[in-house]
Scaffold this motif. Structure first.
Motif, PDB file in Angstrom:
ATOM      1  N   ASP A 200      -6.586  38.632  12.118  1.00  0.00           N
ATOM      2  CA  ASP A 200      -7.103  37.539  11.292  1.00  0.00           C
ATOM      3  C   ASP A 200      -5.970  36.749  10.656  1.00  0.00           C
ATOM      4  N   GLN A 201      -6.150  35.439  10.614  1.00  0.00           N
ATOM      5  CA  GLN A 201      -5.147  34.594   9.980  1.00  0.00           C
ATOM      6  C   GLN A 201      -5.172  34.795   8.466  1.00  0.00           C
ATOM      7  N   LEU A 202      -4.009  34.695   7.862  1.00  0.00           N
ATOM      8  CA  LEU A 202      -3.910  34.803   6.413  1.00  0.00           C
ATOM      9  C   LEU A 202      -3.298  33.520   5.864  1.00  0.00           C
ATOM     10  N   PRO A 203      -3.764  33.109   4.693  1.00  0.00           N
ATOM     11  CA  PRO A 203      -3.167  31.905   4.118  1.00  0.00           C
ATOM     12  C   PRO A 203      -1.680  32.098   3.864  1.00  0.00           C
ATOM     13  N   ARG A 204      -0.922  31.014   3.983  1.00  0.00           N
ATOM     14  CA  ARG A 204       0.518  31.118   3.801  1.00  0.00           C
ATOM     15  C   ARG A 204       0.878  31.452   2.347  1.00  0.00           C
ATOM     16  N   ILE A 205       2.098  31.926   2.165  1.00  0.00           N
ATOM     17  CA  ILE A 205       2.535  32.335   0.837  1.00  0.00           C
ATOM     18  C   ILE A 205       2.996  31.134   0.027  1.00  0.00           C
TER      19      ILE A 205
END
Lengths: 379, 347
Positions: B341-346
């Motif tokens: 799953d994609q995760l939002p960038r930091i």
């Protein structure tokens, strides 16, 4: 929110690519001549270059290397192991940013600990961790605070909010890093760098001052830029033109956002909570005054002071060259583990884990440029 | 032990199931291949299509099953019940089958409000009636609190074939890749609802039964090579599955032609997500002979669920086994299969 179409204009981008080529050729950079090596020191720039396929548009005489701009990638094993040790405590909820969960430590990862039932959660903002602390007074909330000048002010704000609310159960493991000492290390490192593509996000907070030493002491041009294709290629053009003119200056391509003085409030919040200390960077080693520790006055929220924990001896992964990749000394393609033993599904090194990591970008967006490599067949 | 098994143990320490194994991407495929297919292998299962083709008497039927575990149970544009009905109907429809009957098994956790169960059941009834496919059998189970996350639904479906034509060709140089509308609505709506992101969003799930839209394409079945509904893993993963089995050809997508709603585009920009990997629940993607591409798009556009249908790419021998993207600025990059799953960038 408007997507800035003007900064993705095909004609403008192509024209910039042609101008980079012409300028580079004028000073003998090209297929048969020298190669200008610029480095982007920001993971978001790395991803933007790959996402828009911009490497394919750069001429042969100009290459863009990725530097240590991903906070997940530069966090050393010892700190990952420390976070894992906290996660293993029964009354601790360990919270951090998403990609950090997947980074392999010496023998485990936060994600693996989570799957074994440990309370590990990802956050979108450090202040979310404060809210969890407020809502769960019976648990100790440990926030694993990684990041550069971009995210550190929000981590500092979280500590201030916790103190304001008199929360005795909120702690941070400070793993923040500062960019200027890393630039200094890179400027004196083994790779000849002809210019730095400087991160817009960091510069919004810091302003221009942090690039002065690199420019004046090391005569390396710096261009601050944004994250759209036009921004990226314009920065490369500006660097190429500086090299062609024999100059080294700080230029701001991102002047629609970045001011010379930066964001004084963010700087002040960061300085109030954190103090610079010597810090270990994965692959680079100790860099003086490059990390951030929680100031004594906030020690009640400093996990390292308040919650002593036994950390396993750090173990590096054999064959992984993340360190050299982070220094720009090697590319992922030179790693024997790349796309074989080390893939985004089964990462060995941190650079393959983070969505802003160089190896992940190489893997996801084509493994090479501009040639598109054939599919890697899983063993 | 194979090399990837060794790698897996390196990460998890003990080779346990990770959330990534449920993402629909590379890890899911490896799990299916190494654990399930290795034991269950048979000719109907082996192609790993959305539905299995099973002979009953003299005729062939399409048979499929799917489990739904979405969180939250209700989200903008739909709920788990609508998904459970539409998803299974779609798995039959994309095979070219006409769905005729569904089953449903509902696993509930003690303490769940009956009113919520009623709302979800009503959604199932509405979706099934709207698609003209009855739910003819089912089962219910209740488990202790914390044994499941509220409510899970499993549906199975049967479909029949009307005539010999159905999409089962191989991809050829020059074929067109067509999508029925804007991508990423479902995954984005659920992400915003699940994570409680403080984003003012008008994005709603696109979940819908596609059997009516597929029926509108029946006259062109002979020219359609393959159809899918790009759910988990999004368009990128579905197209990678298309080219994986295709000899000597790949797909070039044209970024500028890929339709996105403004809301999805904005949220993806904000969070650093790639819309090509975001789940859809009411979209069709197909590859067809270039000769019928115009008619296929026109037929889709004449249907309410295909109003924004368009061609987004071409099959080409230039990048065999690969899906590539011509970016809007003229760059080129690979579009690989989803890993997790994609995760939002930091930052």
């Amino acid at each position: 929110m408007d997507v800035p179409d003007g900064f993705r204009d095909r004609e403008v981008v192509q024209a910039l690519a042609r101008r980079i080529d012409a300028t580079a050729r004028r000073i003998g950079a090209g297929p048969a001549g020298r190669t200008l090596t610029f480095m982007e020191v920001c993971g978001t720039h790395t991803m933007a270059m790959h996402r828009f396929g911009l490497h394919a548009l750069l001429p042969d005489g100009v290459r863009l290397l990725s530097g240590p701009g991903c906070p997940v990638c530069v966090t050393p094993n010892r700190l990952v192991d420390t976070a894992i040790a906290y996660a293993r405590l029964n009354d601790v909820t360990l919270m951090t940013f998403g990609d950090m969960l997947k980074v392999p430590g010496s023998t485990s990862s936060l994600s693996a600990e989570k799957s074994r039932g440990r309370d590990v959660r990802l956050v979108y903002s450090p202040t979310d961790a404060v809210e969890v602390a407020r809502a769960n007074p019976e648990r100790r909330i440990v926030f694993f605070a990684i990041g550069f000048e971009t995210t550190t002010p929000t981590c500092a704000a979280a500590v201030l909010a916790a103190r304001e609310a008199a929360l005795e159960n909120f702690f941070v493991v400070s793993a923040g890093k500062l960019l200027p000492p890393a630039l200094e290390a890179l400027a004196t490192g083994e790779v000849r760098i002809d210019g730095f593509v400087c991160p817009g996000h960091v510069s919004v907070v810091t302003g221009f001052g942090i690039y002065r030493d690199v420019v004046e002491k090391h005569h390396i041009p710096c261009v601050i830029t944004g994250f759209e294709p036009v921004d990226m290629l314009k920065a490369v053009l500006m660097l190429t033109e500086q090299v062609a003119a024999g100059e080294a200056r700080i230029e701001n391509e991102y002047n629609r956002v970045v001011r010379p003085e930066g964001n004084p409030i963010a700087q002040q919040v960061m300085a109030e909570v954190f103090v610079p200390v010597d810090s270990e960077w994965r692959g680079i080693g100790m860099i003086p005054a490059s990390g951030l520790a929680v100031r004594e006055v906030f020690s009640a929220h400093d996990a390292l002071r308040q919650l002593p924990v036994e950390v396993e001896p750090p173990r590096e992964h054999k064959g992984c060259i993340c360190g050299a990749v982070l220094r720009g000394a090697r590319t992922p393609l030179e790693c024997t583990l790349f796309a074989t033993a080390c893939t985004p599904a089964y990462p060995v090194g941190a650079c393959m884990v983070s969505s802003e990591g160089t190896c992940a970008a190489y893997y996801k967006y084509g493994k090479d440029r501009p040639h598109v490599a054939p599919r890697n067949v899983a063993p | 032990m194979s090399r990837h098994e060794m790698s897996r143990h390196k990460i998890t320490g003990d080779g346990t199931i990770q959330l990534g194994h449920g993402s629909g991407g590379v890890l899911t495929r490896e799990l299916i291949r190494d654990v399930f297919l290795a034991r269950f292998d048979n000719p109907a299962l082996a192609p790993l299509m959305d539905s299995a083709l099973v002979k009953i008497g003299g005729s062939e039927v399409a048979f499929t099953t799917d489990a739904y575990v979405v969180k939250p149970l209700e989200f903008p544009g739909g709920d788990i019940g609508t998904l459970a009905v539409c998803g299974t109907i779609n798995d039959l429809a994309v095979m070219g089958a006409q769905p005729v009957a569904l089953s449903c098994a509902v696993i509930m956790q003690e303490g769940l409000e009956i009113e919520l169960v009623e709302r979800i059941t009503q959604s199932m009834q509405r979706a099934a009636a709207g698609a003209g496919v009855p739910i003819v059998t089912g089962d219910t189970k209740v488990v202790e609190r914390a044994s499941c996350d509220g409510l899970f639904i499993t549906t199975a479906g049967l479909g029949v074939f009307d005539g010999p034509d159905r999409p089962r060709g191989t991809l050829r140089d020059g074929d067109a890749v067509i999508v029925s509308g804007a991508l990423g609505d479902h995954g984005t709506a659920v992400l915003v609802a699940r994570e409680g992101l403080k984003i003012a969003s008008s994005v709603e799930s696109d979940c819908a039964a596609l059997n009516g839209l597929v029926e509108a394409l029946r006259p062109f079945f002979s020219g359609i090579r393959i159809m899918r509904d790009p759910t988990r893993g999004g368009l990128a993963t579905t197209l990678n599955e298309f080219v994986e089995g295709a000899a000597g050809v790949g797909i070039v997508l044209r970024e500028g032609d890929v339709p996105l709603s403004d809301g999805v585009a904005a949220i993806c920009e904000l969070l650093g997500l790639d819309p090509l990997y975001i789940a859809n629940e009411g979209k069709l993607v197909l590859v067809c002979d270039a000769a019928v591409a115009g008619k296929v798009v026109a037929a889709m556009r004449a249907h309410p669920l295909g109003a924004r249908a368009c061609a987004v790419g071409t099959v080409t021998p230039t990048y065999p086994g690969r899906v590539c993207l011509e970016t809007t600025v003229g760059g080129l990059r690979v579009v690989d299969m989803l890993v997790a799953d994609q995760l939002p960038r930091i930052c």
